[in-house]
Design an enzyme around this catalytic site. Structure first.
Site, mmCIF file in Angstrom:
data_model
loop_
_atom_site.group_PDB
_atom_site.id
_atom_site.type_symbol
_atom_site.label_atom_id
_atom_site.label_comp_id
_atom_site.label_asym_id
_atom_site.label_seq_id
_atom_site.Cartn_x
_atom_site.Cartn_y
_atom_site.Cartn_z
ATOM 1 N N GLU A 139 -12.670 -7.380 -2.741
ATOM 2 C CA GLU A 139 -12.236 -7.574 -1.361
ATOM 3 C C GLU A 139 -13.414 -7.888 -0.451
ATOM 4 O OE1 GLU A 139 -8.855 -4.628 -0.215
ATOM 5 O OE2 GLU A 139 -10.277 -3.494 -1.439
ATOM 6 N N ASN B 209 0.822 -1.208 0.000
ATOM 7 C CA ASN B 209 0.000 0.000 0.000
ATOM 8 C C ASN B 209 0.857 1.259 0.000
ATOM 9 O OD1 ASN B 209 -3.009 -0.843 0.433
ATOM 10 N ND2 ASN B 209 -1.815 -2.169 1.779
#
Length: 694
Positions: free
Chosen positions: A648, A529
């Site tokens: 997700e 990330n």
């Protein structure tokens, strides 16, 4: 024209490099990693530093150490700009109290930071020039001080036997000094208060003095007001080669001096804009009241104006200042009649007050009156106040601490349209303690390797096989055990530490991939990330390449996830970063698509490789036809754009089957795998590889 010199003080090398890059066009940039090294740099440069940018939180010799030490040096006048992530008004107030000139905020906004620093330096130089113009010499400054304090002097030359008297004396003293004979006390009657005459004669007797010396006396002298006022006399006798050369007497009107001091104290105790007490006055007065009334509860209240910056932008700072003055007047009107009530303006649009708290009725009445008053202010804008309240039941804490706690409560009202009033309670106290602990331990935890990488597999839902993973971070505390990222990631994002943590994750993942490859473990892509704060690091891309290439990892095995909110707020930075990453062979994923304010325009401008659709975008059941059609349309659009889709949060077989039916084949979620330690992920990879060989 020669460049000015800027000193950047920060323990994080990356922050120093960012500052160096930002300011190198305008300044010669020097660097120091802590407060002590900064003092050493200043000493070596012999004062040739024009401005300092200072981090506060540094190991060993922090910014507080530097601010304290610099006060006693020749560099006390050099403007110091604090770089901080804390944008709260109380932090600004505290740092300015410590001697900072101004603040800039992390993550750095390049254009704003440079403009602000240049403006601070220009203002500082202008003020210095003004001083030079208004008091061009020591003599002139001395004269100004003497006049403002009703001070004058007389000089006796032992060689010529002549007395020179400062003509300013005639402005203050009722009689002519020239008619005085110091050997005849009777000539002083009427000018010197009679009971003081003997003391004056003794004071003026310098016959026994054998070396240069000073002596002082307080006496009463008749002034032009036709009253006797106290003067402090300072007598200095100069002796050269055992011979008296001259005696100088300075007369200082103590009454005028005390009046000047009183005016200065008043000036320094009030807020310049609103003319009500300032923060320091409020703290001192409130502290005294609380200590004198230990059996009384007090409500310490902080409040400000919601969206005050917008008011300034829409209506101008003149109107903004007018509102602040209006609130100050109302605050004074409301609190003054309350016994032991105190109030102040802290800074900007932030105010505070303290009143006894016998019950909630009085406090509610004060707040309601303030709210009603600002609603009546003639402005075509909804002026809303937000309040944070701390109830002080004893004097265990300082008023500054109480204000901070009221500030914590006030923060919880921001962007809350249901209530604009919040009390500091046990839950906030516990959260405050947690945040303090996290911030105090974060650097040590990083150095000690307490941050652990967990990997959550990404799967092909048609086969259940692992096709890659996402790197997540967990804090394995030696005493508290495993700490959830929900507890520390938001704090790190606010204070800028997230960038250091992200670099640590980049390197740890690259190192792990290298180890697997060397050990013969099959490797699959791992995504990491990128936080929004990282985008302000001008060295982000080259540092990424440097880290990955250090471990000789093919770039297709490292992917970078960028949150959708970053695409909206920092579009131009993301365009550049995405282009560079993809050009270097990395894949870029847009994370949390659909969870916030989705921007299809972002997909046009920024050509990502993968869309990650958040669980909140999924229909709660397959019977939700409207949501199902929306999701199917998004997947169809992504496929038409040659974008992969990863969903997700898949938790049920029903969700997986539906996604497969609309052409979405890759997913993350507890139905398949939870985030797991690296060792467990490695075992899962090996098991999958061995199964494929059978």
């Amino acid at each position: 024209m020669d460049k000015k010199t800027l000193l950047a003080v920060d323990d994080a090398e990356i922050n120093r490099k960012i500052l160096s890059k930002l300011f190198s066009n305008e300044f010669d940039v020097l660097e120091a990693c802590n407060g002590k090294e900064a003092i050493d740099v200043l000493n070596k440069k012999e004062g040739n530093v024009d401005i300092i940018i200072l981090d506060i939180i540094m190991p060993d010799y922090d910014g507080f150490y530097f601010l304290e030490k610099i006060k006693a040096t020749d560099y006390a006048d050099v403007p110091v700009v604090i770089s901080t992530t804390d944008t709260s008004p109380e932090a600004e107030e505290r740092l300015l109290d410590l001697g900072a000139t101004d603040l800039i905020y992390k993550p750095f906004n390049p254009q704003n930071a440079v403009k602000k620093v240049k403006a601070i330096l220009a203002r500082h130089e202008a003020e210095n020039q003004k001083i030079k113009i208004t008091a061009s010499s020591l003599e002139e400054r001395h004269t100004i001080v003497m006049r403002q304090t009703n001070t004058f002097s007389a000089e006796y030359d032992f060689v010529t036997k002549k007395i020179s008297i400062d003509p300013e004396y005639s402005s203050y003293v009722h009689r002519d000094f020239c008619n005085i004979d110091i050997s005849d006390p009777s000539t002083m009657i009427g000018l010197i208060y009679r009971p003081d005459l003997d003391a004056v004669v003794s004071f003026l007797n310098v016959g026994e003095i054998r070396e240069t010396t000073q002596r002082y006396i307080n006496i009463r002298i008749l002034t032009n007001n036709n009253i006797y006022e106290w003067f402090r006399l300072a007598l200095t006798v100069h002796i050269e080669d055992s011979v008296k050369t001259k005696a100088i007497i300075t007369f200082n009107n103590i009454n005028s001096e005390m009046e000047a001091i009183k005016k200065l104290e008043i000036f320094s105790s009030v807020d310049r804009l609103t003319k009500i007490p300032n923060r320091n006055t409020f703290v001192e007065k409130t502290q005294g009241i609380i200590e004198e009334n230990k059996d009384t509860k007090f409500a310490i209240v902080r409040f400000d104006i919601e969206s005050f910056k917008i008011i300034n932008q829409l209506f101008g700072t003149y109107e903004g200042d007018s509102i602040l003055k209006f609130i100050a007047v109302k605050l004074q009107e409301i609190i003054e009649p309350i016994k032991n009530g105190t109030y102040c303006r802290i800074t900007s649009d932030l105010f505070a007050f303290s009143i006894p708290y016998e019950n909630e009725d009085l406090l509610t009445s004060v707040i309601d009156t303030l709210v009603a008053a600002v609603k009546m202010y003639p402005l075509n804008f909804d002026i809303t106040l937000s309040f944070g309240i701390y109830i002080a039941e004893n004097s265990e804490y300082s008023v500054r601490h109480m204000l901070d706690r009221a500030g914590v409560a006030q923060k919880s009202t921001k962007n809350n349209y249901k209530t604009h009033i919040s009390y500091f309670d046990e839950a906030l106290r516990e959260q405050e303690e947690i945040e303090i602990t996290i911030v105090s331990e974060m650097k040590r935890a990083l150095e000690n390797g307490e941050f652990k990488i967990y990997l959550q597999p990404k799967c092909d839902m048609r086969t259940g096989k692992i096709i890659g993973s996402e790197a997540l971070v967990r804090w394995l505390h030696p005493e508290k055990g495993l700490i959830s990222p929900r507890s520390f990631i938001p704090i790190f994002e606010n204070n800028g530490f997230i960038t250091e943590l992200d670099y640590y994750i980049f390197e740890t993942v690259s190192k792990q991939l290298n180890e697997w490859r060397n050990d013969g473990v099959p490797i699959l892509p791992v995504s990491v990330n990128v936080s929004r704060a990282d985008l302000y690091d001008p060295y982000l891309f080259p540092n990424i390449v440097k880290i990955v290439d250090k471990y000789n990892i093919p770039h297709e095995y490292i992917e970078f996830e960028l949150t959708e909110s970053s695409f909206i707020s920092d579009n131009h930075k993301l365009v550049e970063l995405t282009y560079n990453l993809q050009k270097a062979g990395f894949h870029v994923l847009m994370d949390d698509f659909g969870s916030g304010y989705s921007s299809l325009n972002s997909l046009k401008d920024i050509k990502v490789d993968v869309l990650k659709i958040d669980i909140n975008f999924l229909p709660t059941s397959t019977s939700d036809e409207r949501a199902s059609k929306i999701l199917a349309s998004v997947v169809s659009m992504a496929n038409a754009l040659d974008l992969k889709v990863v969903v997700e949060g898949v938790e049920t077989r029903e969700q997986a089957d539906f996604l497969i039916s609309i052409g979405a084949y890759e997913a993350q979620g507890y139905y398949f795998f939870r985030p797991m330690p690296v060792e467990d992920y490695e075992k899962a990879l090996k098991a999958q590889f061995e199964a494929s060989q059978k």
